[in-house]
Design a protein around this motif. Sequence first.
Motif, mmCIF file in Angstrom:
data_model
loop_
_atom_site.group_PDB
_atom_site.id
_atom_site.type_symbol
_atom_site.label_atom_id
_atom_site.label_comp_id
_atom_site.label_asym_id
_atom_site.label_seq_id
_atom_site.Cartn_x
_atom_site.Cartn_y
_atom_site.Cartn_z
ATOM 1 N N LYS A 63 35.020 -12.214 16.813
ATOM 2 C CA LYS A 63 33.757 -12.881 17.156
ATOM 3 C C LYS A 63 33.728 -13.250 18.629
ATOM 4 N N LEU A 67 30.996 -11.564 21.174
ATOM 5 C CA LEU A 67 29.971 -12.369 21.850
ATOM 6 C C LEU A 67 30.118 -12.270 23.371
ATOM 7 N N GLY A 129 25.981 -17.319 16.921
ATOM 8 C CA GLY A 129 26.424 -17.141 18.298
ATOM 9 C C GLY A 129 25.681 -16.010 18.984
ATOM 10 N N LEU A 130 25.442 -14.925 18.261
ATOM 11 C CA LEU A 130 24.720 -13.790 18.822
ATOM 12 C C LEU A 130 23.267 -14.168 19.111
ATOM 13 N N VAL A 133 23.336 -16.256 22.314
ATOM 14 C CA VAL A 133 23.527 -15.440 23.515
ATOM 15 C C VAL A 133 22.214 -14.749 23.890
#
Length: 193
Positions: A63, A67, A129-130, A133
């Motif tokens: 991960k 990311l 998290g994606l 971002v």
Amino acid sequence: MAGRRQFDEKQVLEQVLNVFWHQGYGATSMADLAIATGVQRGSLYNAYHDKEALFLRVFKDYKDAFLADAAARLAHPDLRQALLDFFDFTIESLTAGTPARGCLSTKTATDTRAGTEPIRAALQGLLDGLECVLAERLSQDDAAGLLTVPPVEAARVLVTMTRGNVVIESVYRDPSRLRAAAKTLVDMIIHAG
């Protein structure tokens, strides 16, 4: 010496990740991991406790790297190109290998034997998290006035598209088809101009 690992942990964790990525969580046994790493099962259990803990350990590293790589691909100063670069990165990731390795997170999400709460939370962490971002990139000054939807909504749609690309790739095995669909989506969320 007792309590000291007698193996190269970085190398072992890379091998473990590779096995989970290719076989899937449910189809992988501790015996498979022992064979792939050359580390006896007892040593793996001693170091990582069980298969789920070992999966969560390698998934965290995956991960973090994923990311960071996604953020790097989104750094292009032109928003449209940044998003196309992002999709190139995700498509390259899931089509790598022979046969193509697919997407670790999507493969795990659809694995009925990987449905524990800790694994689900880890998957949510990657997807959240994606989205973060992407939303950060879509909220930069150069994106002002270019989006057809708010940055957070656009980010969520883009992440959803990456998951759909995994399924389409597994059926068609055609990266150009995925890139064309990604370009269409990018064209839909950025005003023509």
